[in-house]
Structure formats: structure tokens, C-alpha cells
Design an enzyme around this catalytic site. Structure first.
Site, PDB file in Angstrom:
ATOM      1  N   HIS A  28      29.416  31.634  25.520  1.00  0.00           N
ATOM      2  CA  HIS A  28      30.388  30.709  26.087  1.00  0.00           C
ATOM      3  C   HIS A  28      29.655  29.543  26.748  1.00  0.00           C
ATOM      4  O   HIS A  28      28.486  29.663  27.160  1.00  0.00           O
ATOM      5  CB  HIS A  28      31.302  31.408  27.094  1.00  0.00           C
ATOM      6  CG  HIS A  28      30.638  31.743  28.409  1.00  0.00           C
ATOM      7  ND1 HIS A  28      30.626  30.870  29.473  1.00  0.00           N
ATOM      8  CD2 HIS A  28      29.974  32.854  28.809  1.00  0.00           C
ATOM      9  CE1 HIS A  28      29.983  31.432  30.483  1.00  0.00           C
ATOM     10  NE2 HIS A  28      29.578  32.636  30.107  1.00  0.00           N
ATOM     11  N   CYS A  29      30.343  28.426  26.811  1.00  0.00           N
ATOM     12  CA  CYS A  29      29.839  27.262  27.541  1.00  0.00           C
ATOM     13  C   CYS A  29      30.722  27.072  28.771  1.00  0.00           C
ATOM     14  O   CYS A  29      31.330  28.029  29.259  1.00  0.00           O
ATOM     15  CB  CYS A  29      29.804  26.036  26.654  1.00  0.00           C
ATOM     16  SG  CYS A  29      31.420  25.600  25.969  1.00  0.00           S
ATOM     17  N   MET A  30      30.849  25.864  29.244  1.00  0.00           N
ATOM     18  CA  MET A  30      31.636  25.628  30.453  1.00  0.00           C
ATOM     19  C   MET A  30      33.122  25.935  30.262  1.00  0.00           C
ATOM     20  O   MET A  30      33.786  26.395  31.183  1.00  0.00           O
ATOM     21  CB  MET A  30      31.471  24.170  30.896  1.00  0.00           C
ATOM     22  CG  MET A  30      30.082  23.831  31.398  1.00  0.00           C
ATOM     23  SD  MET A  30      29.672  24.684  32.928  1.00  0.00           S
ATOM     24  CE  MET A  30      30.824  23.902  34.049  1.00  0.00           C
ATOM     25  N   ARG A  32      34.495  26.969  26.748  1.00  0.00           N
ATOM     26  CA  ARG A  32      34.855  27.536  25.452  1.00  0.00           C
ATOM     27  C   ARG A  32      34.164  28.885  25.196  1.00  0.00           C
ATOM     28  O   ARG A  32      32.981  29.059  25.509  1.00  0.00           O
ATOM     29  CB  ARG A  32      34.470  26.576  24.320  1.00  0.00           C
ATOM     30  CG  ARG A  32      35.114  25.214  24.449  1.00  0.00           C
ATOM     31  CD  ARG A  32      34.618  24.274  23.374  1.00  0.00           C
ATOM     32  NE  ARG A  32      35.187  22.925  23.534  1.00  0.00           N
ATOM     33  CZ  ARG A  32      34.956  21.913  22.722  1.00  0.00           C
ATOM     34  NH1 ARG A  32      34.164  22.086  21.658  1.00  0.00           N
ATOM     35  NH2 ARG A  32      35.496  20.737  22.943  1.00  0.00           N
TER      36      ARG A  32
END
Length: 494
Positions: A28-30, A32
Site C-alpha cells: 500500500h501507499c498513502m 491505495r
């Protein structure tokens, strides 16, 4: 609860992206959740977008589900946990079962468990003879009760009793071999225990009886002989070793056996028999419930090996072991649990194929294929299998308390394979009926416990999906539990 909310979001997303086997990585990113998909066509994108927590989806090398800042960091661990807990195919279960078995083997590398494995190595080679003689003893009992073949009955009695009358010698031989001594010297010292002439000796003010101390005495005498022999090898000159070492080994060990070990081992053996009888006569259903329920965990911990000398002692004393039929109920619970898994996962062809292949062995008392291939990797079904074993053990224990004792004339098999070895206090017919009733109770209790409590909704949503068969996917959809949308899952390992 925030955790429950995030877990529910993860559980809702998982089937809509094709199930746990449809992606190779999770990150995961910030904002998504990023998945690397095996087969993007399995994603039900419209349904995914319709979830309240999903703000959108993006395809850019990975499949990205927009959940928003903060939310994605909390949902991703729950999503990964669902994936980790959800083996999908028989291959997944086998891998997980092998890992559990390897971990158990590593944990079993303790001095105590190493000692138990040595004890097992002594007695396991004797099991074929115990089974053969036990079946002959059962046949002899049937012919005697029916009054058939009177000329053959005495011969069968000799065949059935010959090995048991000399089992101490075989135990002594195997013990010396296992502990690094000369096997025949261990057998020679153990033979003292069964020699009729011991009736001429006294120990602690009591006359000795041939066979007193049984297999426990033989085991102790042979271990003592090994240490005496090794001590002699260190200081006896090589020129006279062949004369002095065997003589001192038998002399020292034999004297200790006659004037101490036989008496002590006899008291211990009697105490074991008395305790086993008291436990089932007084504890009945409760004792059987505990014994039947704990046997599978004992097997997992490797502690079941400690029961082998106890079974053998009871067989030597009473003609049968009253513990084995109760412990065998654990296998019945395992069979019932496997049947429930089969019913609860009608669309998981891979796991169902494994169960079909392992179930006949389970019915005959060979439970490891089901344990390590199905129930233990799944987790909950292993616990519910223990519940089934507990109820079966409680059933047999109840009849023991009522006076209908059920025993086995040999150790080794269980399940249906134990029927030819059954013996008891109330006749063969009643004994077979009680044992068969216990198996039936174990099957039913294991099935019901697993059917109702063996799966969470998340497990069913993930496990009860179409699985690849011989490299192909079945073409129809299935409806998930609790009205979940249809799940298509066909891109996993073939």
C-alpha cells in the site's frame, strides 16, 4: 470497533479481487491498496467500486484500490492477515501442514522427547507381533465361546500366548540395541524376569513371581546392562574383554534385577494397572472425554510415545489395554471433522479430492493424512476434531464406569482396524457394540462441531470458491455464504 470495521472492509474486498490466490503481492501507499494480479479478468470491478469504503480503482502496472489516507494503512494488515489464514487448495494445505510438521519436529528436539522417541524405537518393532498374536487371541476367544473346532483352540491359545510370555526378552534386546549396547546381552538380562526359577528368590521380604515387573523391568534391566557393559569396555583389557565384559554385564545387571529391580518394576506396573482401572471405573465419561479430546494434541507434541510402555504393561497384566479404544476416538473425531469440511466446501474441488483420498486411511485409524493435509492447516477443524474425539471417548468411558470395559489386545491400529483386536469384560458382542457406538459418536460429534464452528464467515468466503482442476477452471459461478455475490476463482495454481 475500528479493527472490526477495517477487517470487514478487507473481507469484502478479498472475494471481489478473485480470492487470495489471484495475486502475488500486497502493498500500500498513502491512499491505495496495491495488488499484483495473476488474472485481472477475475476482478469484479463494478461490485468493488460499489463498496462504500472504496473511493475508486486504478490500473497501472498493479491493481490499485483507493481507500484514502489512514484507512489504507489500517485495512492492508487486515487484508494480509485474511490471505495468510486462508489456504485455498490441497497444495496450499499440504505446504502448510508440512511446515507445521517441520516446526513440531524442531520443537520435539528436546532431551525428554528424544528419550520418548527412544522408547518408541524399542516398542514399535514389536507391534506386528502384538497385532498378529492379538488377532489370534481374539479368534481363539470366538471359537471358544461358540464351541467350534475344539481341537484347534489349544493350538491357537499357545500361538497367542507364546510371544507375550517372552515379550520381556524382546524388549530387553531392542533396549540394548537402541541404547548402544550388545542386543543379546540386553535380552539375556531381561530373560531373567520371565525365567520360572525366579520363584525361588525373595526381594524385600516377598517371593518373586516369573514375569514380575514385565516390560518395565525388562527395559530397566537392559538399560542397566548397557551402562555396565560400556563401563567394562573402558577398563577391561582387550585380551580378556570377550570373556570378562559379557560375564560382568550379566552378573551385575542380573543381581540388581533379581534383588531390587523386579520388585520395584512390579510395584510400578501394578500401580499403572490399578490407576487405569480406577480412572475409568471412577471417572467414566469425564475421564474418557478428557483422554479422547487430548490425544490429537499429545500426538502433535510427540508425548503419545510415553503411552506405549503403559499400553504394553496393561496388555501383559490384563490381556488388553483399556486406554487404546478411548484414545482411538480421536481418530473418529478427525474423520467426522474431515467429512464436515467436505460438506462445507462443496466447490473447493482440490480440498475435497484430498479428503476423498485420505478418508479411507482415516477410517482405518491412519489419521496423519487428514491431520497434516486438512484439519491442522485449516486450524479450527483440528480443534473441532478434538471435540469429536472427546465425545467418543466419553461414550466409551461411560460404559467402562458401568462395568462394560472395552480393551484392545494389541497396540498399533485404531478406527475400524481395531475391531479384530477388541476384548473386554462383558463378552465380544457387547465390547464390539460399545466400541462401534463410540466411533459413531465421534464421527457425529466431530462432524457437527466442525460444521457449525469449524469455519468463520471469512474462511468460507475464501475457501468455498471454485478451484482449478487439472490445470483448468470450472466455468460456473458459485454464490458465497450469507448472500455474498458470486465468486469466480480460477487463476490459482493448477
Amino acid at each position: 470497533m475500528p479493527d472490526e470495521k477495517n477487517r470487514a472492509i478487507a473481507a469484502a474486498i478479498l472475494p471481489l479481487v478473485g480470492g487470495a490466490q489471484n495475486f502475488t503481492s500486497v502493498a500500500h501507499c498513502m491512499t491505495r491498496l496495491r495488488l499484483r494480479l495473476r488474472d485481472p479478468s477475475l476482478v469484479r470491478e463494478e461490485e468493488l467500486k460499489a463498496l462504500p469504503a472504496v473511493l475508486g480503482v486504478v490500473e497501472d502496472g498493479t491493481y490499485q484500490i483507493v481507500l484514502g489516507p489512514g484507512t489504507v494503512a489500517r485495512v492492508t494488515p487486515e487484508f494480509e492477515a485474511l490471505v495468510a489464514r486462508a489456504p485455498r487448495t490441497a497444495e496450499d494445505l499440504a505446504e502448510r501442514g508440512a511446515a507445521i510438521k517441520a516446526a513440531r519436529s524442531a520443537r520435539n528436539s528436546t532431551p525428554f522427547k528424544f528419550f520418548l522417541r527412544r522408547i518408541a524405537n524399542i516398542f514399535v518393532p514389536l507391534i506386528p507381533a502384538l497385532i498378529g498374536c492379538g488377532i489370534i487371541a481374539g479368534l481363539n476367544g470366538v471359537l471358544t465361546n461358540l464351541g467350534l473346532l475344539p481341537a484347534v483352540v489349544p493350538a491357537l491359545a499357545v500361538m497367542a500366548s507364546g510371544f507375550m510370555s517372552l515379550i520381556a526378552v524382546f524388549v530387553g534386546y531392542n533396549t540394548a540395541k537402541e541404547f548402544g549396547g550388545t542386543p543379546v546381552l540386553g535380552g539375556a538380562v531381561a530373560a531373567i524376569i520371565v525365567f520360572p526359577g525366579v520363584a525361588n528368590f525373595e526381594a524385600f521380604g516377598q517371593k518373586l513371581a516369573p514375569g514380575q515387573g514385565g516390560v518395565l523391568g525388562a527395559l530397566g534391566a537392559a538399560v542397566l546392562a548397557v551402562y555396565v557393559e560400556k563401563g567394562c569396555r573402558r577398563w577391561v583389557p582387550e585380551a580378556v574383554d570377550v570373556l570378562v565384559t559379557p560375564t560382568l554385564t550379566v552378573l551385575v545387571s542380573g543381581l540388581v534385577t533379581l534383588f531390587g529391580l523386579m520388585f520395584v518394576a512390579g510395584e510400578v506396573s501394578t500401580a499403572i494397572g490399578d490407576f487405569a482401572n480406577w480412572l475409568l471405573a471412577g471417572g467414566g465419561a469425564a475421564a474418557g472425554f478428557v483422554l479422547g479430546g487430548l490425544f490429537l494434541p499429545l500426538v502433535m507434541l510427540g508425548l503419545h510415545q510415553a503411552l506405549i510402555p503403559i499400553h504394553t504393561t496393561l496388555i501383559q497384566q490384563q490381556g488388553f489395554t483399556i486406554l487404546l479404544p478411548i484414545l482411538a476416538m480421536a481418530g473418529a473425531g478427525q474423520v467426522g471433522a474431515a467429512a464436515a469440511v467436505y460438506v462445507r466446501l462443496p466447490h473447493n474441488t482440490s480440498i475435497r479430492t484430498t479428503i476423498r483420498s485420505a478418508l479411507p486411511a482415516g477410517l482405518l485409524g491412519v489419521g496423519e493424512p487428514l491431520i497434516y493435509g486438512v484439519s491442522l492447516p485449516l486450524g479450527r477443524p483440528f480443534i473441532t476434531a478434538c471435540v469429536g474425539g472427546a465425545f467418543g471417548g466419553g461414550f466409551v468411558g461411560l460404559f467402562s464406569m458401568l462395568g462394560d470395559t472395552v480393551g484392545s489386545t494389541a497396540i498399533g491400529p485404531s478406527g475400524w482396524a481395531l475391531f479384530p483386536l477388541l476384548d473386554g469384560s462383558m463378552g465380544l458382542g457387547a465390547t464390539v457394540a460399545v466400541y462401534g457406538g463410540g466411533l459413531l459418536v465421534g464421527y457425529v460429534a466431530g462432524f457437527l462441531a466442525t460444521y457449525w464452528f469449524g469455519f468463520t464467515e471469512e474462511m468460507l468466503a475464501e475457501l468455498n470458491t471454485l478451484q482449478p482442476v487439472r490445470g483448468r477452471t470450472q466455468p460456473q459461478d458459485v454464490r458465497g455464504p450469507e448472500g455474498l455475490p458470486p465468486v469466480r476463482d480460477g487463476a490459482g495454481r493448477g
